[in-house]
Design a protein around this motif. Structure first.
Motif, PDB file in Angstrom:
ATOM      1  N   GLY A 314      47.346  34.408  34.265  1.00  0.00           N
ATOM      2  CA  GLY A 314      48.154  33.764  33.237  1.00  0.00           C
ATOM      3  C   GLY A 314      49.208  32.885  33.879  1.00  0.00           C
ATOM      4  O   GLY A 314      48.909  32.049  34.738  1.00  0.00           O
ATOM      5  N   ASN A 315      50.470  33.095  33.497  1.00  0.00           N
ATOM      6  CA  ASN A 315      51.560  32.310  34.068  1.00  0.00           C
ATOM      7  C   ASN A 315      52.270  33.016  35.217  1.00  0.00           C
ATOM      8  O   ASN A 315      53.234  32.481  35.764  1.00  0.00           O
ATOM      9  CB  ASN A 315      52.586  31.974  32.967  1.00  0.00           C
ATOM     10  CG  ASN A 315      52.000  31.060  31.909  1.00  0.00           C
ATOM     11  OD1 ASN A 315      51.255  30.129  32.226  1.00  0.00           O
ATOM     12  ND2 ASN A 315      52.335  31.322  30.643  1.00  0.00           N
ATOM     13  N   LYS A 316      51.795  34.202  35.559  1.00  0.00           N
ATOM     14  CA  LYS A 316      52.465  34.965  36.617  1.00  0.00           C
ATOM     15  C   LYS A 316      51.756  34.745  37.948  1.00  0.00           C
ATOM     16  O   LYS A 316      50.565  35.027  38.083  1.00  0.00           O
ATOM     17  CB  LYS A 316      52.465  36.461  36.274  1.00  0.00           C
ATOM     18  CG  LYS A 316      53.192  37.302  37.315  1.00  0.00           C
ATOM     19  CD  LYS A 316      53.184  38.781  36.945  1.00  0.00           C
ATOM     20  CE  LYS A 316      53.903  39.613  38.006  1.00  0.00           C
ATOM     21  NZ  LYS A 316      53.881  41.067  37.672  1.00  0.00           N
ATOM     22  N   GLN A 317      52.486  34.256  38.932  1.00  0.00           N
ATOM     23  CA  GLN A 317      51.935  34.019  40.264  1.00  0.00           C
ATOM     24  C   GLN A 317      52.577  34.969  41.264  1.00  0.00           C
ATOM     25  O   GLN A 317      53.796  35.175  41.253  1.00  0.00           O
ATOM     26  CB  GLN A 317      52.186  32.572  40.690  1.00  0.00           C
ATOM     27  CG  GLN A 317      51.617  32.232  42.063  1.00  0.00           C
ATOM     28  CD  GLN A 317      51.609  30.738  42.318  1.00  0.00           C
ATOM     29  OE1 GLN A 317      50.959  29.980  41.616  1.00  0.00           O
ATOM     30  NE2 GLN A 317      52.349  30.309  43.338  1.00  0.00           N
ATOM     31  N   THR A 318      51.756  35.560  42.127  1.00  0.00           N
ATOM     32  CA  THR A 318      52.215  36.532  43.114  1.00  0.00           C
ATOM     33  C   THR A 318      51.757  36.096  44.494  1.00  0.00           C
ATOM     34  O   THR A 318      50.627  35.634  44.660  1.00  0.00           O
ATOM     35  CB  THR A 318      51.660  37.939  42.810  1.00  0.00           C
ATOM     36  OG1 THR A 318      52.028  38.308  41.479  1.00  0.00           O
ATOM     37  CG2 THR A 318      52.196  38.965  43.788  1.00  0.00           C
ATOM     38  N   GLU A 319      52.616  36.239  45.485  1.00  0.00           N
ATOM     39  CA  GLU A 319      52.270  35.888  46.865  1.00  0.00           C
ATOM     40  C   GLU A 319      52.103  37.152  47.690  1.00  0.00           C
ATOM     41  O   GLU A 319      52.847  38.120  47.535  1.00  0.00           O
ATOM     42  CB  GLU A 319      53.364  35.015  47.483  1.00  0.00           C
ATOM     43  CG  GLU A 319      53.039  34.548  48.906  1.00  0.00           C
ATOM     44  CD  GLU A 319      54.082  33.606  49.466  1.00  0.00           C
ATOM     45  OE1 GLU A 319      54.880  34.061  50.319  1.00  0.00           O
ATOM     46  OE2 GLU A 319      54.100  32.432  49.040  1.00  0.00           O
ATOM     47  N   LYS A 320      51.098  37.136  48.565  1.00  0.00           N
ATOM     48  CA  LYS A 320      50.824  38.271  49.449  1.00  0.00           C
ATOM     49  C   LYS A 320      50.604  37.765  50.864  1.00  0.00           C
ATOM     50  O   LYS A 320      50.054  36.676  51.067  1.00  0.00           O
ATOM     51  CB  LYS A 320      49.565  39.018  48.998  1.00  0.00           C
ATOM     52  CG  LYS A 320      49.728  39.875  47.766  1.00  0.00           C
ATOM     53  CD  LYS A 320      50.219  41.262  48.133  1.00  0.00           C
ATOM     54  CE  LYS A 320      50.122  42.215  46.952  1.00  0.00           C
ATOM     55  NZ  LYS A 320      50.567  43.585  47.319  1.00  0.00           N
ATOM     56  N   ILE A 321      50.997  38.567  51.834  1.00  0.00           N
ATOM     57  CA  ILE A 321      50.652  38.319  53.238  1.00  0.00           C
ATOM     58  C   ILE A 321      49.764  39.468  53.695  1.00  0.00           C
ATOM     59  O   ILE A 321      50.142  40.639  53.583  1.00  0.00           O
ATOM     60  CB  ILE A 321      51.901  38.214  54.123  1.00  0.00           C
ATOM     61  CG1 ILE A 321      52.739  36.992  53.708  1.00  0.00           C
ATOM     62  CG2 ILE A 321      51.504  38.101  55.593  1.00  0.00           C
ATOM     63  CD1 ILE A 321      54.032  36.851  54.461  1.00  0.00           C
ATOM     64  N   LEU A 322      48.581  39.133  54.187  1.00  0.00           N
ATOM     65  CA  LEU A 322      47.637  40.141  54.654  1.00  0.00           C
ATOM     66  C   LEU A 322      47.461  40.028  56.156  1.00  0.00           C
ATOM     67  O   LEU A 322      47.351  38.918  56.696  1.00  0.00           O
ATOM     68  CB  LEU A 322      46.279  39.976  53.972  1.00  0.00           C
ATOM     69  CG  LEU A 322      46.199  40.351  52.490  1.00  0.00           C
ATOM     70  CD1 LEU A 322      44.809  40.023  51.950  1.00  0.00           C
ATOM     71  CD2 LEU A 322      46.517  41.823  52.290  1.00  0.00           C
ATOM     72  N   GLN A 323      47.404  41.170  56.808  1.00  0.00           N
ATOM     73  CA  GLN A 323      47.069  41.234  58.234  1.00  0.00           C
ATOM     74  C   GLN A 323      45.555  41.301  58.382  1.00  0.00           C
ATOM     75  O   GLN A 323      44.842  41.593  57.417  1.00  0.00           O
ATOM     76  CB  GLN A 323      47.727  42.470  58.866  1.00  0.00           C
ATOM     77  CG  GLN A 323      49.235  42.479  58.767  1.00  0.00           C
ATOM     78  CD  GLN A 323      49.883  41.277  59.419  1.00  0.00           C
ATOM     79  OE1 GLN A 323      49.483  40.844  60.514  1.00  0.00           O
ATOM     80  NE2 GLN A 323      50.891  40.707  58.756  1.00  0.00           N
ATOM     81  N   PRO A 324      45.018  41.027  59.576  1.00  0.00           N
ATOM     82  CA  PRO A 324      43.577  41.214  59.779  1.00  0.00           C
ATOM     83  C   PRO A 324      43.152  42.629  59.376  1.00  0.00           C
ATOM     84  O   PRO A 324      43.834  43.590  59.685  1.00  0.00           O
ATOM     85  CB  PRO A 324      43.404  40.981  61.284  1.00  0.00           C
ATOM     86  CG  PRO A 324      44.540  40.093  61.660  1.00  0.00           C
ATOM     87  CD  PRO A 324      45.690  40.521  60.781  1.00  0.00           C
ATOM     88  N   ARG A 325      42.057  42.727  58.623  1.00  0.00           N
ATOM     89  CA  ARG A 325      41.549  43.975  58.073  1.00  0.00           C
ATOM     90  C   ARG A 325      42.310  44.424  56.840  1.00  0.00           C
ATOM     91  O   ARG A 325      41.984  45.455  56.242  1.00  0.00           O
ATOM     92  CB  ARG A 325      41.542  45.115  59.103  1.00  0.00           C
ATOM     93  CG  ARG A 325      40.921  44.763  60.427  1.00  0.00           C
ATOM     94  CD  ARG A 325      41.160  45.837  61.464  1.00  0.00           C
ATOM     95  NE  ARG A 325      40.386  47.027  61.167  1.00  0.00           N
ATOM     96  CZ  ARG A 325      39.700  47.706  62.060  1.00  0.00           C
ATOM     97  NH1 ARG A 325      39.675  47.287  63.308  1.00  0.00           N
ATOM     98  NH2 ARG A 325      39.041  48.773  61.725  1.00  0.00           N
ATOM     99  N   GLY A 326      43.321  43.652  56.453  1.00  0.00           N
ATOM    100  CA  GLY A 326      44.125  44.044  55.307  1.00  0.00           C
ATOM    101  C   GLY A 326      43.420  43.765  53.991  1.00  0.00           C
ATOM    102  O   GLY A 326      42.574  42.883  53.883  1.00  0.00           O
TER     103      GLY A 326
END
Length: 480
Positions: A314-326
């Motif tokens: 929808g209108n909600k945006q979320t940011e994530k940082i993933l490590q290798p294998r994450g």
């Protein structure tokens, strides 16, 4: 004229050699592992326009049927082979000359092969249960393990689109009985495979007297048409597979329950099964549709790289940082769309939830934005009560779609779901149509690339697969 051959090749491994020595943190010697030097962005400079003309068509395919519920022991497995042209094929197996139960050719475009249930894999055994299909023309291959209450289907990648490196996505273990599994099949002799385990939670497992923990490495060697299946009662997502020659990898569960969020209504268990694309065929951008007529969908994103990504509902945006294998999971309703934009390539799978009212779960590998193609020829299994297709296409090209020689406009009044999705200065449509079982040809007359997902429901059961296309090569990091 279509001719079917069955060849039983000579056995390549003595019975006493069936258990190759495997061990934690094992190293290979005497052979060079294929590796690549990666820039910071493995897809840097690639064109963002939709392009993918190869789809899942090819002339060589490697198949294996992962384990199913014990009650499915006498249920045959089905292989659908489809083409726009007349073709001949060979089905090559070391397993048994009595492999085939029957062959059906309802049209010149389709061969349906039913094979015996004994071809299903067993856990922790090297077995000669892979099946090799070779054809004289480009074809598409779809398989379904079609037990009345525990089914799932998957499109098969041609061998030319398999590779040496994979990251695994599985469902979370439901309990101490219903856990995830994955399997590896080799088309060549002497393939050395390293499995870099990732267990969540970190619960050790013992295989052939050797204990493996999170981070342990298993080493095994598979010869031509050999398979190996691994099962555990924890989530195996983030596990890496590296091999000295290309292999095919399948993931899922022999029978699983997938509840929506904290619901206690999760229905019956059902098989989950998907052939996974290799790391060098993954995408960075995805439009993820809902599972129609389900309580919701569990979406899992697994990253082979360190990456930053955003997902929007929808209108909600979320940011994530993933490590290798994450990896991480989110759940969304049957009215929502998820848009994923990642700096680096990720694997995206969905698990349609199950309940007593909405039938059983199934697993789908979601095609990325640049993995779409402009034409699909697929088989919609006919023994499901309700069959659906989801189409993801740029809005300006919607009316150029044709389904089985009928223009899309004739289907739109009966559409089950329709919404528009803005993405990178373009507008896309996500459309769900109910279709009949049988052969389905979907194409765009303006050669616009689009995504296609096929799924079906019946009491206590369901299945689903995506019309897969694959990207050009990108670099694959070493996971030593």
């Amino acid at each position: 004229m279509t001719v079917l051959y069955l060849q039983e090749r000579n056995k390549s491994r003595d019975e006493n050699d069936n258990a190759i020595k495997i061990g934690p943190n094992a190293e290979t010697h005497g052979q060079n592992q294929k590796t690549a030097v990666c820039p910071n962005d493995p897809i840097k400079g690639m064109n963002y326009t939709t392009a993918g003309k190869t789809g899942i068509q090819g002339r060589q395919f490697l198949i294996c049927f992962t384990d199913n519920h014990e009650e499915a022991v006498n249920q045959p497995k089905t292989i659908y082979i489809l083409s726009d042209e007349d073709f001949e094929l060979k089905l090559i197996s070391k397993f048994s000359t009595q492999l085939i139960k029957d062959v059906v050719t309802p049209t010149r475009n389709l061969i349906e092969i039913n094979v015996i249930s004994a071809v299903a894999l067993s856990d922790f055994k090297i077995e000669e249960k892979a099946l090799l299909i070779e054809t004289t023309k480009d074809v598409s291959v779809i398989i379904i393990d079609n037990f009345i209450t525990s089914s799932d289907s998957t499109g098969i990648l041609p061998i030319k689109s398999t590779s040496n490196s994979y990251v695994i996505s599985t469902p979370r273990a439901f309990n101490k009985t219903l856990g995830p599994q994955f399997a590896i099949a080799s088309p060549r002799n002497g393939t050395i495979i390293k499995i870099h385990f990732h267990f969540d939670p970190d619960l050790p497992t013992t295989i052939d007297g050797i204990t493996y923990q999170n981070g342990s490495i298993m080493l095994l060697v598979l010869n031509e048409l050999e398979t190996y299946e691994i099962y555990h009662i924890v989530d195996l997502s983030g596990t890496f597979i590296d091999s000295t020659s290309p292999v095919a990898v399948f993931s899922g569960s022999f029978c699983h329950k997938v509840p929506f969020e904290n619901s206690t209504d999760f229905g019956y268990c059902s098989k989950l099964d998907e052939q996974l694309p290799p790391i060098d065929r993954l995408d960075k951008m995805y439009i993820v549709p809902p599972s129609f007529k389900k309580m919701g969908t569990v979406l899992k994103i697994v990253s082979p790289f360190q990456t930053r990504l955003t997902y929007k509902i929808g209108n909600k945006q979320t940011e994530k940082i993933l490590q290798p294998r994450g990896f991480f999971e989110i759940t969304f309703s049957d009215k929502d769309i998820v848009v994923i934009d990642s700096e680096k390539a990720v694997l995206v799978t969905t698990f349609a939830t199950g309940s007593n009212d909405t039938d059983g779960p199934y697993m789908i590998t979601v095609p990325g934005f640049r993995q779409y193609t402009d034409k699909y020829l697929v088989m919609v299994p006919e023994n499901f009560k309700e069959n659906y297709v989801t189409i993801i296409i740029e809005e300006k090209s919607l009316y150029n779609l044709i389904l089985n020689e009928t223009k899309i406009i004739h289907y739109l009044n009966d559409r089950k779901f329709y919404t528009t999705v803005p993405f990178r200065k373009m507008n896309f449509v996500v459309l769900v149509l109910q279709v009949n079982g049988g052969l389905l040809r979907v194409e765009s007359t303006d050669t616009a690339a689009f995504g296609l997902i096929v799924y079906g429901h019946r009491k206590h059961d369901g299945h689903g697969f995506a019309g897969k296309a694959v990207l050009p090569d990108v670099c694959v990091p070493s996971h030593q």
